[in-house]
Design a protein around this motif. Structure first.
Motif, short mmCIF file in Angstrom:
data_model
loop_
_atom_site.label_atom_id
_atom_site.label_comp_id
_atom_site.label_asym_id
_atom_site.label_seq_id
_atom_site.Cartn_x
_atom_site.Cartn_y
_atom_site.Cartn_z
N GLY A 24 0.81 -1.21 0.00
CA GLY A 24 0.00 0.00 0.00
C GLY A 24 0.84 1.26 0.00
O GLY A 24 0.52 2.24 -0.67
N ILE A 25 1.94 1.23 0.74
CA ILE A 25 2.86 2.39 0.78
C ILE A 25 3.51 2.59 -0.58
O ILE A 25 3.60 3.71 -1.10
CB ILE A 25 3.93 2.19 1.86
N LEU A 26 3.98 1.49 -1.18
CA LEU A 26 4.61 1.57 -2.50
C LEU A 26 3.63 2.10 -3.55
O LEU A 26 3.99 2.93 -4.38
CB LEU A 26 5.12 0.19 -2.92
N ALA A 27 2.39 1.63 -3.47
CA ALA A 27 1.37 2.10 -4.43
C ALA A 27 1.13 3.59 -4.26
O ALA A 27 0.99 4.33 -5.23
CB ALA A 27 0.07 1.33 -4.22
N ARG A 28 1.09 4.05 -3.02
CA ARG A 28 0.87 5.47 -2.75
C ARG A 28 2.03 6.32 -3.26
O ARG A 28 1.85 7.51 -3.59
CB ARG A 28 0.67 5.67 -1.25
N LYS A 29 3.21 5.73 -3.36
CA LYS A 29 4.37 6.43 -3.90
C LYS A 29 4.46 6.33 -5.42
O LYS A 29 5.44 6.77 -6.02
CB LYS A 29 5.65 5.85 -3.29
N GLY A 30 3.44 5.73 -6.03
CA GLY A 30 3.42 5.63 -7.49
C GLY A 30 4.22 4.47 -8.05
O GLY A 30 4.54 4.47 -9.24
N MET A 31 4.50 3.48 -7.21
CA MET A 31 5.37 2.38 -7.64
C MET A 31 4.64 1.27 -8.40
O MET A 31 5.24 0.23 -8.69
CB MET A 31 6.09 1.79 -6.43
N PHE A 32 3.38 1.50 -8.75
CA PHE A 32 2.66 0.53 -9.58
C PHE A 32 2.05 1.22 -10.80
O PHE A 32 1.06 0.73 -11.36
CB PHE A 32 1.57 -0.18 -8.77
N THR A 33 2.65 2.31 -11.20
CA THR A 33 2.12 3.06 -12.35
C THR A 33 2.87 2.76 -13.64
O THR A 33 2.39 3.07 -14.72
CB THR A 33 2.19 4.57 -12.07
N LYS A 34 4.03 2.15 -13.53
CA LYS A 34 4.82 1.77 -14.71
C LYS A 34 5.41 0.38 -14.50
O LYS A 34 5.58 -0.07 -13.37
CB LYS A 34 5.96 2.77 -14.95
N LEU A 35 5.74 -0.29 -15.61
CA LEU A 35 6.23 -1.66 -15.53
C LEU A 35 7.53 -1.75 -14.73
O LEU A 35 7.67 -2.63 -13.87
CB LEU A 35 6.44 -2.23 -16.93
N TRP A 36 8.48 -0.83 -14.99
CA TRP A 36 9.76 -0.93 -14.28
C TRP A 36 9.59 -0.67 -12.79
O TRP A 36 10.28 -1.28 -11.95
CB TRP A 36 10.79 0.03 -14.89
N LYS A 37 8.64 0.19 -12.44
CA LYS A 37 8.36 0.44 -11.03
C LYS A 37 7.70 -0.77 -10.38
O LYS A 37 7.97 -1.09 -9.22
CB LYS A 37 7.47 1.67 -10.88
N PHE A 38 6.85 -1.45 -11.15
CA PHE A 38 6.24 -2.69 -10.66
C PHE A 38 7.32 -3.72 -10.35
O PHE A 38 7.27 -4.40 -9.31
CB PHE A 38 5.27 -3.25 -11.69
N ILE A 39 8.29 -3.85 -11.24
CA ILE A 39 9.37 -4.83 -11.04
C ILE A 39 10.15 -4.52 -9.76
O ILE A 39 10.46 -5.41 -8.96
CB ILE A 39 10.31 -4.86 -12.26
N VAL A 40 10.47 -3.24 -9.55
CA VAL A 40 11.18 -2.84 -8.33
C VAL A 40 10.34 -3.17 -7.10
O VAL A 40 10.85 -3.70 -6.10
CB VAL A 40 11.51 -1.33 -8.36
N SER A 41 9.05 -2.88 -7.17
CA SER A 41 8.15 -3.16 -6.05
C SER A 41 8.07 -4.65 -5.75
O SER A 41 8.05 -5.06 -4.58
CB SER A 41 6.75 -2.62 -6.35
N ALA A 42 8.01 -5.45 -6.80
CA ALA A 42 7.94 -6.91 -6.63
C ALA A 42 9.22 -7.43 -5.99
O ALA A 42 9.18 -8.36 -5.16
CB ALA A 42 7.70 -7.59 -7.97
N ILE A 43 10.36 -6.86 -6.35
CA ILE A 43 11.63 -7.26 -5.75
C ILE A 43 11.64 -6.92 -4.26
O ILE A 43 12.05 -7.74 -3.42
CB ILE A 43 12.82 -6.56 -6.46
N ILE A 44 11.18 -5.71 -3.93
CA ILE A 44 11.12 -5.30 -2.52
C ILE A 44 10.22 -6.25 -1.72
O ILE A 44 10.59 -6.72 -0.63
CB ILE A 44 10.60 -3.85 -2.41
N ALA A 45 9.03 -6.53 -2.25
CA ALA A 45 8.10 -7.43 -1.57
C ALA A 45 8.68 -8.83 -1.42
O ALA A 45 8.52 -9.48 -0.37
CB ALA A 45 6.78 -7.49 -2.34
N SER A 46 9.39 -9.29 -2.44
CA SER A 46 9.99 -10.62 -2.40
C SER A 46 11.07 -10.71 -1.33
O SER A 46 11.14 -11.71 -0.59
CB SER A 46 10.59 -10.98 -3.77
#
Length: 210
Positions: free
Chosen positions: A92-114
């Motif tokens: 939720g924090i990552l999404a609020r920071k715009g980390m699910f608005t682009k593919l490369w940001k999604f990849i970074v977010s997925a790495i963090i979550a993993s």
């Protein structure tokens, strides 16, 4: 959509209504994986979806409740509700920071979550079960230890193998769903403005290039 950021801003009427739906999604996907005997969990898709849309507090509560409810049938799952809650919060924090608005940001977010999932899974499994819980993942870890791999490296490797693909796929589904939602629907959630603004910025950028 509420512009308030915080617990009260996250929990509006539509958010409260979709929490049970998200928990049901977690339950259905998790049991489908068990039935098909897939080497994944996929029991966090609903949690990640509401976390991305409605914010960290909703994600945390959904994650905690989802695993806690499943633990009624299998009490050994209860400690893992901590991981689900933290992952919902972080997503939720990552999404609020715009980390699910682009593919490369999604990849970074997925790495963090993993990374968070791997570390917390190792810790929770060790603290509550001595490193060997009831999941099929423990069988793989035990096999690696029997093959001569030290305890802690085996724990990290085993959890890496199971958690990384699971978290990438579990986040990918909500990422694609949110991209397909209309602005009218996104407005209903506290994180909706993030995605709407990102779309506007992307359209403006494309217009400038023409």
């Amino acid at each position: 959509m509420s512009d308030k950021k915080g617990i009260k801003g996250d929990f509006n009427l539509i958010t409260i209504l979709i929490i049970p739906i998200a928990i049901a999604i977690n339950f259905i996907c998790g049991n489908l994986v068990l039935t098909l005997k897939l080497p994944l969990y996929l029991d966090s898709i609903g949690t990640f979806l509401v976390a991305i849309l409605a914010g960290p507090w909703v994600g945390a509560l959904t994650g905690l409740l989802s695993i806690a409810i499943n633990s009624i049938a299998d009490p050994s799952l209860l400690p893992f509700s901590l991981i689900a809650g933290v992952l919902g919060l972080v997503t939720g924090i990552l999404a609020r920071k715009g980390m699910f608005t682009k593919l490369w940001k999604f990849i970074v977010s997925a790495i963090i979550a993993s990374v968070i999932a791997v570390i917390m899974s190792v810790i929770v499994s060790y603290v509550f079960f001595g490193g060997f819980d009831t999941s099929g993942n423990s069988i793989m870890i035990a096999g690696m230890i029997s093959a001569g791999i030290p305890f802690w490296p085996a724990q990290l490797i085993g959890n890496f193998i199971s958690e990384v693909p699971d978290k990438f796929l579990s986040l990918l589904v909500p990422f694609l769903v949110v991209r397909g939602l209309s602005d009218r629907y996104l407005y209903k959630f506290s994180n909706g403005r993030v995605f709407i603004d990102a779309r506007k910025a992307e359209k403006a950028e494309k217009a400038e290039k023409k």
